[in-house]
Structure formats: C-alpha cells, structure tokens
Write a protein that holds these residues in place. Structure first.
Motif, PDB file in Angstrom:
ATOM      1  N   LEU A  12       0.816  -1.212   0.000  1.00  0.00           N
ATOM      2  CA  LEU A  12       0.000   0.000   0.000  1.00  0.00           C
ATOM      3  C   LEU A  12       0.851   1.265   0.000  1.00  0.00           C
ATOM      4  N   ILE A  13       1.907   1.266   0.793  1.00  0.00           N
ATOM      5  CA  ILE A  13       2.799   2.430   0.815  1.00  0.00           C
ATOM      6  C   ILE A  13       3.422   2.631  -0.562  1.00  0.00           C
ATOM      7  N   SER A  14       3.889   1.543  -1.164  1.00  0.00           N
ATOM      8  CA  SER A  14       4.539   1.630  -2.478  1.00  0.00           C
ATOM      9  C   SER A  14       3.594   2.118  -3.564  1.00  0.00           C
ATOM     10  N   VAL A  15       2.393   1.567  -3.619  1.00  0.00           N
ATOM     11  CA  VAL A  15       1.459   1.941  -4.685  1.00  0.00           C
ATOM     12  C   VAL A  15       0.965   3.378  -4.486  1.00  0.00           C
ATOM     13  N   ASN A  16       0.860   3.839  -3.249  1.00  0.00           N
ATOM     14  CA  ASN A  16       0.454   5.225  -3.012  1.00  0.00           C
ATOM     15  C   ASN A  16       1.560   6.203  -3.389  1.00  0.00           C
ATOM     16  N   ILE A  17       2.802   5.841  -3.105  1.00  0.00           N
ATOM     17  CA  ILE A  17       3.927   6.682  -3.535  1.00  0.00           C
ATOM     18  C   ILE A  17       3.985   6.731  -5.058  1.00  0.00           C
ATOM     19  N   ALA A  18       3.806   5.572  -5.697  1.00  0.00           N
ATOM     20  CA  ALA A  18       3.820   5.511  -7.161  1.00  0.00           C
ATOM     21  C   ALA A  18       2.698   6.371  -7.750  1.00  0.00           C
ATOM     22  N   ALA A  19       1.499   6.274  -7.199  1.00  0.00           N
ATOM     23  CA  ALA A  19       0.368   7.071  -7.694  1.00  0.00           C
ATOM     24  C   ALA A  19       0.661   8.555  -7.551  1.00  0.00           C
ATOM     25  N   PHE A  20       1.197   8.952  -6.408  1.00  0.00           N
ATOM     26  CA  PHE A  20       1.532  10.354  -6.171  1.00  0.00           C
ATOM     27  C   PHE A  20       2.527  10.851  -7.213  1.00  0.00           C
ATOM     28  N   ILE A  21       3.582  10.078  -7.451  1.00  0.00           N
ATOM     29  CA  ILE A  21       4.613  10.471  -8.413  1.00  0.00           C
ATOM     30  C   ILE A  21       4.037  10.533  -9.827  1.00  0.00           C
ATOM     31  N   ILE A  22       3.223   9.564 -10.195  1.00  0.00           N
ATOM     32  CA  ILE A  22       2.668   9.515 -11.552  1.00  0.00           C
ATOM     33  C   ILE A  22       1.713  10.683 -11.791  1.00  0.00           C
ATOM     34  N   TYR A  23       0.935  11.061 -10.792  1.00  0.00           N
ATOM     35  CA  TYR A  23       0.094  12.255 -10.942  1.00  0.00           C
ATOM     36  C   TYR A  23       0.969  13.491 -11.159  1.00  0.00           C
ATOM     37  N   PHE A  43      -6.937   6.138 -12.793  1.00  0.00           N
ATOM     38  CA  PHE A  43      -7.978   5.483 -12.002  1.00  0.00           C
ATOM     39  C   PHE A  43      -7.557   4.073 -11.569  1.00  0.00           C
ATOM     40  N   VAL A  44      -6.881   3.347 -12.431  1.00  0.00           N
ATOM     41  CA  VAL A  44      -6.416   2.003 -12.072  1.00  0.00           C
ATOM     42  C   VAL A  44      -5.451   2.081 -10.894  1.00  0.00           C
ATOM     43  N   LEU A  45      -4.570   3.062 -10.899  1.00  0.00           N
ATOM     44  CA  LEU A  45      -3.656   3.247  -9.761  1.00  0.00           C
ATOM     45  C   LEU A  45      -4.435   3.427  -8.465  1.00  0.00           C
ATOM     46  N   ALA A  46      -5.502   4.194  -8.518  1.00  0.00           N
ATOM     47  CA  ALA A  46      -6.331   4.387  -7.322  1.00  0.00           C
ATOM     48  C   ALA A  46      -7.023   3.080  -6.932  1.00  0.00           C
ATOM     49  N   LEU A  47      -7.537   2.370  -7.909  1.00  0.00           N
ATOM     50  CA  LEU A  47      -8.269   1.125  -7.631  1.00  0.00           C
ATOM     51  C   LEU A  47      -7.393   0.027  -7.050  1.00  0.00           C
ATOM     52  N   ILE A  48      -6.130  -0.018  -7.439  1.00  0.00           N
ATOM     53  CA  ILE A  48      -5.261  -1.084  -6.931  1.00  0.00           C
ATOM     54  C   ILE A  48      -4.628  -0.735  -5.584  1.00  0.00           C
ATOM     55  N   GLY A  49      -5.084   0.360  -4.984  1.00  0.00           N
ATOM     56  CA  GLY A  49      -4.625   0.685  -3.643  1.00  0.00           C
ATOM     57  C   GLY A  49      -3.973   2.040  -3.498  1.00  0.00           C
ATOM     58  N   GLY A  50      -3.817   2.770  -4.586  1.00  0.00           N
ATOM     59  CA  GLY A  50      -3.150   4.064  -4.523  1.00  0.00           C
ATOM     60  C   GLY A  50      -4.104   5.235  -4.423  1.00  0.00           C
ATOM     61  N   SER A  51      -5.277   5.009  -3.882  1.00  0.00           N
ATOM     62  CA  SER A  51      -6.299   6.058  -3.849  1.00  0.00           C
ATOM     63  C   SER A  51      -5.911   7.234  -2.948  1.00  0.00           C
ATOM     64  N   VAL A  52      -5.286   6.961  -1.822  1.00  0.00           N
ATOM     65  CA  VAL A  52      -4.896   8.048  -0.922  1.00  0.00           C
ATOM     66  C   VAL A  52      -3.787   8.891  -1.568  1.00  0.00           C
ATOM     67  N   GLY A  53      -2.807   8.240  -2.174  1.00  0.00           N
ATOM     68  CA  GLY A  53      -1.750   8.960  -2.885  1.00  0.00           C
ATOM     69  C   GLY A  53      -2.306   9.771  -4.038  1.00  0.00           C
ATOM     70  N   SER A  54      -3.299   9.214  -4.726  1.00  0.00           N
ATOM     71  CA  SER A  54      -3.948   9.926  -5.829  1.00  0.00           C
ATOM     72  C   SER A  54      -4.665  11.170  -5.327  1.00  0.00           C
ATOM     73  N   GLU A  55      -5.403  11.021  -4.255  1.00  0.00           N
ATOM     74  CA  GLU A  55      -6.161  12.150  -3.688  1.00  0.00           C
ATOM     75  C   GLU A  55      -5.219  13.260  -3.217  1.00  0.00           C
TER      76      GLU A  55
END
Length: 93
Positions: A12-23, A43-55
């Motif tokens: 979860l930490i990794s996918v949220n960091i990845a989502a944040f960076i990709i945004y 949206f897929v990044l958020a769905l696979i667990g990166g929703s907090v990082g995306s937000e």
C-alpha cells in the motif's frame, strides 16, 4: 505482526507513492504539452490501492481537480477500499 499484513502495508505504501509520483509526472507533462498518462491509468492506480496517494497528489499538484469524475470518483474509491478493509478484518479477526 503477521508477515502477510507487513507485505500488504509495504504494498500500500509503495502503490500510493507511485500514484503520487505519476500524478505529478502527468501534471508536468500537461504543462509542457507532452504525451500524457491516460485517465484510465490514473484510475487504475487508485483502484489497486493508490487512492490516498492519488487524492493527495490531486490537491498538491492541482491536477484533475476540475474533473468531477476524479473529484467524486477518487474519494468514492477510498470509501469503498476502507469498507472492504473493515469487512475483511472483521471476518478474519
């Protein structure tokens, strides 16, 4: 702590960091009018667990904050994921 829970937390930490960076990368590309990351990917990044990082990224980078499907969709994904986590832990524990 159970090893599976540790792995899940690291994931979860990794996918949220990845989502944040990709945004952030997509916002930079938008400013430079370069090739963009698709909204489906975001949206897929958020769905696979990166929703907090995306937000968080949406509001730090001011990216996709005018798109109602993101403004409403990402928080809905967060609520769905929290509900699923509560249900899973309730039945496991």
């Amino acid at each position: 702590m159970n090893i599976l829970i540790k792995i899940f937390i690291i994931y979860l930490i990794s996918v949220n960091i990845a989502a944040f960076i990709i945004y952030g990368v997509d916002k930079r590309r938008a400013k430079k009018q370069k090739w963009r990351i698709s909204e489906a990917t975001l949206f897929v990044l958020a769905l696979i667990g990166g929703s907090v990082g995306s937000e968080i990224a949406m509001y730090i980078f001011h990216h996709k904050t005018r798109h109602m499907r993101f403004v409403i969709g990402i928080p809905c994904i967060i609520l769905l994921q929290l509900t699923l986590l509560v249900l899973i832990f309730r039945f496991i524990l």
